[in-house]
Design an enzyme around this catalytic site. Structure first.
Site, PDB file in Angstrom:
ATOM      1  N   ALA A  13       0.825  -1.212   0.000  1.00 45.81           N
ATOM      2  CA  ALA A  13       0.000   0.000   0.000  1.00 45.81           C
ATOM      3  C   ALA A  13       0.860   1.264   0.000  1.00 45.81           C
ATOM      4  O   ALA A  13       0.458   2.297   0.504  1.00 45.81           O
ATOM      5  CB  ALA A  13      -0.918   0.013   1.212  1.00 45.81           C
ATOM      6  N   ARG A  19      -3.164   8.495 -10.303  1.00 46.00           N
ATOM      7  CA  ARG A  19      -4.297   8.675 -11.214  1.00 46.00           C
ATOM      8  C   ARG A  19      -5.637   8.927 -10.508  1.00 46.00           C
ATOM      9  O   ARG A  19      -6.641   9.219 -11.159  1.00 46.00           O
ATOM     10  CB  ARG A  19      -4.395   7.470 -12.158  1.00 46.00           C
ATOM     11  CG  ARG A  19      -3.277   7.494 -13.197  1.00 46.00           C
ATOM     12  CD  ARG A  19      -3.504   6.499 -14.279  1.00 46.00           C
ATOM     13  NE  ARG A  19      -3.253   5.134 -13.819  1.00 46.00           N
ATOM     14  CZ  ARG A  19      -3.788   4.059 -14.371  1.00 46.00           C
ATOM     15  NH1 ARG A  19      -4.626   4.175 -15.393  1.00 46.00           N
ATOM     16  NH2 ARG A  19      -3.508   2.858 -13.914  1.00 46.00           N
ATOM     17  N   THR A  82       7.611  -3.388  -6.457  1.00 42.55           N
ATOM     18  CA  THR A  82       6.846  -4.351  -5.662  1.00 42.55           C
ATOM     19  C   THR A  82       7.735  -5.336  -4.900  1.00 42.55           C
ATOM     20  O   THR A  82       7.406  -5.731  -3.771  1.00 42.55           O
ATOM     21  CB  THR A  82       5.848  -5.110  -6.549  1.00 42.55           C
ATOM     22  OG1 THR A  82       6.488  -5.469  -7.788  1.00 42.55           O
ATOM     23  CG2 THR A  82       4.636  -4.256  -6.879  1.00 42.55           C
ATOM     24  N   TYR A 368     -39.757  19.223  17.303  1.00 43.45           N
ATOM     25  CA  TYR A 368     -38.361  18.969  17.632  1.00 43.45           C
ATOM     26  C   TYR A 368     -38.263  18.558  19.093  1.00 43.45           C
ATOM     27  O   TYR A 368     -38.672  19.300  19.990  1.00 43.45           O
ATOM     28  CB  TYR A 368     -37.479  20.206  17.390  1.00 43.45           C
ATOM     29  CG  TYR A 368     -36.105  20.001  17.979  1.00 43.45           C
ATOM     30  CD1 TYR A 368     -35.288  18.973  17.516  1.00 43.45           C
ATOM     31  CD2 TYR A 368     -35.632  20.801  19.019  1.00 43.45           C
ATOM     32  CE1 TYR A 368     -34.041  18.731  18.079  1.00 43.45           C
ATOM     33  CE2 TYR A 368     -34.380  20.567  19.588  1.00 43.45           C
ATOM     34  CZ  TYR A 368     -33.599  19.534  19.107  1.00 43.45           C
ATOM     35  OH  TYR A 368     -32.373  19.299  19.662  1.00 43.45           O
TER      36      TYR A 368
HETATM   37  C1  UD1 Z   1       1.807  -5.125 -10.860  1.00 44.69           C
HETATM   38  C2  UD1 Z   1       2.498  -6.333 -11.468  1.00 44.69           C
HETATM   39  C3  UD1 Z   1       1.747  -6.764 -12.715  1.00 44.69           C
HETATM   40  C4  UD1 Z   1       0.300  -7.022 -12.383  1.00 44.69           C
HETATM   41  C5  UD1 Z   1      -0.315  -5.804 -11.739  1.00 44.69           C
HETATM   42  C6  UD1 Z   1      -1.721  -6.119 -11.260  1.00 44.69           C
HETATM   43  C7  UD1 Z   1       4.822  -5.980 -10.900  1.00 44.69           C
HETATM   44  C8  UD1 Z   1       6.158  -5.588 -11.411  1.00 44.69           C
HETATM   45  N1  UD1 Z   1       3.849  -5.989 -11.808  1.00 44.69           N
HETATM   46  O1  UD1 Z   1       1.973  -4.064 -11.787  1.00 44.69           O
HETATM   47  O2  UD1 Z   1       2.321  -7.941 -13.268  1.00 44.69           O
HETATM   48  O3  UD1 Z   1      -0.399  -7.378 -13.560  1.00 44.69           O
HETATM   49  O4  UD1 Z   1       0.447  -5.411 -10.584  1.00 44.69           O
HETATM   50  O5  UD1 Z   1      -2.266  -5.001 -10.647  1.00 44.69           O
HETATM   51  O6  UD1 Z   1       4.696  -6.313  -9.749  1.00 44.69           O
HETATM   52  N2  UD1 Z   1       3.629  -0.809  -4.371  1.00 44.69           N
HETATM   53  C9  UD1 Z   1       4.364  -0.564  -3.225  1.00 44.69           C
HETATM   54  N3  UD1 Z   1       5.646  -0.138  -3.359  1.00 44.69           N
HETATM   55  C10 UD1 Z   1       6.238   0.040  -4.563  1.00 44.69           C
HETATM   56  C11 UD1 Z   1       5.471  -0.205  -5.720  1.00 44.69           C
HETATM   57  C12 UD1 Z   1       4.173  -0.645  -5.604  1.00 44.69           C
HETATM   58  O7  UD1 Z   1       3.872  -0.724  -2.112  1.00 44.69           O
HETATM   59  O8  UD1 Z   1       7.404   0.428  -4.588  1.00 44.69           O
HETATM   60  C13 UD1 Z   1       2.235  -1.283  -4.235  1.00 44.69           C
HETATM   61  C14 UD1 Z   1       1.251  -0.321  -4.831  1.00 44.69           C
HETATM   62  O9  UD1 Z   1       0.783   0.594  -3.844  1.00 44.69           O
HETATM   63  C15 UD1 Z   1       0.131  -1.261  -5.263  1.00 44.69           C
HETATM   64  C16 UD1 Z   1       0.860  -2.565  -5.610  1.00 44.69           C
HETATM   65  O10 UD1 Z   1       2.110  -2.484  -4.957  1.00 44.69           O
HETATM   66  O11 UD1 Z   1      -0.753  -1.535  -4.212  1.00 44.69           O
HETATM   67  C17 UD1 Z   1       1.029  -2.780  -7.115  1.00 44.69           C
HETATM   68  O12 UD1 Z   1       1.899  -1.779  -7.589  1.00 44.69           O
HETATM   69  P1  UD1 Z   1       1.705  -1.133  -9.015  1.00 44.69           P
HETATM   70  O13 UD1 Z   1       2.740  -0.104  -9.241  1.00 44.69           O
HETATM   71  O14 UD1 Z   1       0.296  -0.741  -9.211  1.00 44.69           O
HETATM   72  O15 UD1 Z   1       2.058  -2.372  -9.947  1.00 44.69           O
HETATM   73  P2  UD1 Z   1       1.688  -2.502 -11.457  1.00 44.69           P
HETATM   74  O16 UD1 Z   1       2.649  -1.728 -12.252  1.00 44.69           O
HETATM   75  O17 UD1 Z   1       0.260  -2.224 -11.633  1.00 44.69           O
END
Ligand code: UD1
Ligand code: CA
Length: 454
Positions: A13, A19, A82, A368
């Site tokens: 999170a 966006r 992630t 009231y």
């Molecule tokens: C990720 C997946 C992708 C998948 C998609 C589904 C990776 C590289 N890719 O992409 O394969 O289809 O989710 O939604 O994992 N977050 C952190 N710290 C960070 C980055 C992200 O806590 O440094 C959290 C974000 O808040 C979010 C989640 O991880 O809750 C997913 O991150 P996001 O950047 O949305 O990943 P996607 O690029 O969408």
């Protein structure tokens, strides 16, 4: 026999949620009245009694404050992807977890049963990873799943890296996994930084394959579970799906919804059998509704308890208690601390706050009642006002049983009115009235019967 593995959960999170175009962190945006992250917390609750670890970054303080005691927190600063996010939880979890569920805070519709199935499959899996996938016509920019001949997962390919053939794959990575924890901590260290300067959790699949380990996946039957929230358009989509899901569940358990499309029931609400909910009705917060009650059309009820066999039409009810057999409305307003006991009737344009109306009280029109206790079977005439606020204090009004308050009476609190007393229409009552007495006028005085000549 090996002992049952310890399951821990990590909820990602830390991302910004650019966006959403909002000053509120994405995971705190309300869905059916509750912050998005609540849904992820609830979804993992059944898996483990260990509090989940929430990885926070953007808006860390407000996320921490909103979630409170229900989780442990690690701060990821800066956000380097992630995999990096999961790594920040290693210190906390490496001696605790055998199996690690990793999920995200922005997929609120994932069902607890789905995560349970993921954990069960990982327990049966010889390999280190079981992941959740889904099939969808619109790939939403998600990573694609490449399966091997034996149906295990060969690779996750991020959309930007897909070949034209891979772009046509409709099985998508939902970014929800169950890992063998020990293996994962080692694998995370082997992930190389991407061209974008991030560490991708998806790379652990390739690492498992390098080690000739099996990656399993289960796919969602209902892709709606995977609606992730990136924009307010997605938020509205999720609202609609969640509403449908909740409404269907209530109809299946014996509640009539005359128009499910305009019936908004929060996930925290409970409703008894044979209750009917009319159109354009919102039931919010910790609201509980009994059996055989008719609510709506046009009601908003929040954090309130409503009894059996009530009729509530076009009313707004907040933090109030309504006992059995009450009829209310249209256009009635109960505010915090209102308590309508059995069989009370409250008609149109009434407001009650911090008051108890004892059984059988009738309050028909335009009144009231605030900071008051109204005795059994007392009648409150049209336009009666408890003048409870003197500019500094809220003052109480206590009215006994079987009292008749005439229309347009002003009850200037503090005030006590004994049982069987009566006030004349238009009286302004500034002093206590003893039981059985009749008062009239401005200010109200005991009503002198016409002198009989003797
Ligand atoms: C990720 C997946 C992708 C998948 C998609 C589904 C990776 C590289 N890719 O992409 O394969 O289809 O989710 O939604 O994992 N977050 C952190 N710290 C960070 C980055 C992200 O806590 O440094 C959290 C974000 O808040 C979010 C989640 O991880 O809750 C997913 O991150 P996001 O950047 O949305 O990943 P996607 O690029 O969408
Ligand atoms: Ca995303």
């Amino acid at each position: 026999m090996s002992k049952t593995p310890v399951v821990s959960a990590v909820i990602l999170a830390a991302g910004q949620g650019t966006r959403m175009r909002s000053s509120l962190p994405k995971v705190l945006h309300p869905l059916s009245g509750r912050p998005l992250i609540r849904y992820s917390l609830d979804a993992v609750k059944g898996l483990t009694s260990n509090p989940p670890v929430v990885v926070i970054g953007h808006g860390a303080d407000s996320v921490r404050k909103t979630v409170g005691e229900d989780a442990r927190f690690v701060v990821q600063q800066p956000q380097l992807g992630t995999a990096h996010a999961v790594m920040t939880a290693e210190q906390l979890l490496k001696d605790e977890a055998d199996l690690l569920v990793v999920t995200t805070a922005d997929m609120p519709l994932i069902r607890p049963e789905t995560l349970k199935a993921l954990v069960d499959m990982q327990q049966a899996n010889n390999g280190p990873i079981t992941m959740l996938t889904g099939f969808a016509d619109d790939p939403r920019g998600f990573g694609r799943i490449v399966r091997a001949e034996d149906n295990s997962v060969q690779a996750i390919v991020e959309e930007a890296a897909c070949t034209p053939a891979q772009l046509r794959i409709h099985e998508l990575n939902l970014s929800i996994y169950c890992f063998d924890a020990k293996w994962l901590w080692g694998a995370l260290k082997r992930i190389k930084v991407s061209a974008k300067g991030e560490y991708y959790l998806t790379d652990v699949v390739a690492i498992a394959r390098e080690d000739n380990l099996t990656v399993n996946a289960i796919s969602l039957e209902d892709f709606n579970e995977a609606i992730g929230i990136n924009t307010r358009v997605h938020l509205a989509e999720a609202e609609a799906i969640l509403r449908e899901r909740i409404n269907r569940q209530w109809m299946e358990s014996g509640v009539t919804l005359q128009d499910p499309n305009t019936t908004y029931i929060a996930p925290t609400v409970r409703i008894g059998r044979d209750t009917t909910i009319g159109p354009n009705t919102h039931l919010r917060g910790d609201t509980i509704i009994g059996e055989g009650t008719v609510i709506g059309p046009n009601c908003i009820i929040e954090d309130s308890a409503i009894g059996n066999n009530c009729t509530i039409l076009a009313a707004v009810i907040e933090s109030a208690i309504v006992e059995d057999g009450v009829s209310m409305g249209p256009f009635a307003h109960l505010r915090k601390g209102a308590h309508l006991m059995t069989g009370v009737h409250m008609g149109n344009f009434g407001e009650v706050k911090d008051s108890t109306l004892r059984p059988g009280v009738k309050m028909g029109h335009f009144s009231y009642i605030g900071n008051a206790d109204i005795g059994e079977n007392t009648n409150i005439g049209a336009g009666t006002i408890t003048c409870n606020f003197d500019g500094v204090h809220k003052n109480p009004t206590v009215i006994g049983a079987n009292v008749f308050i005439g229309s347009d009476t002003m009850l200037v609190a503090p005030l006590t009115i004994g049982e069987n007393a009566r006030t004349g229409a238009g009286s302004v009552v500034t002093h206590d009235i003893p039981a059985g007495e009749v008062v009239v006028g401005v200010p109200a005085r005991p009503h002198k019967k016409v002198e009989k000549s003797d």
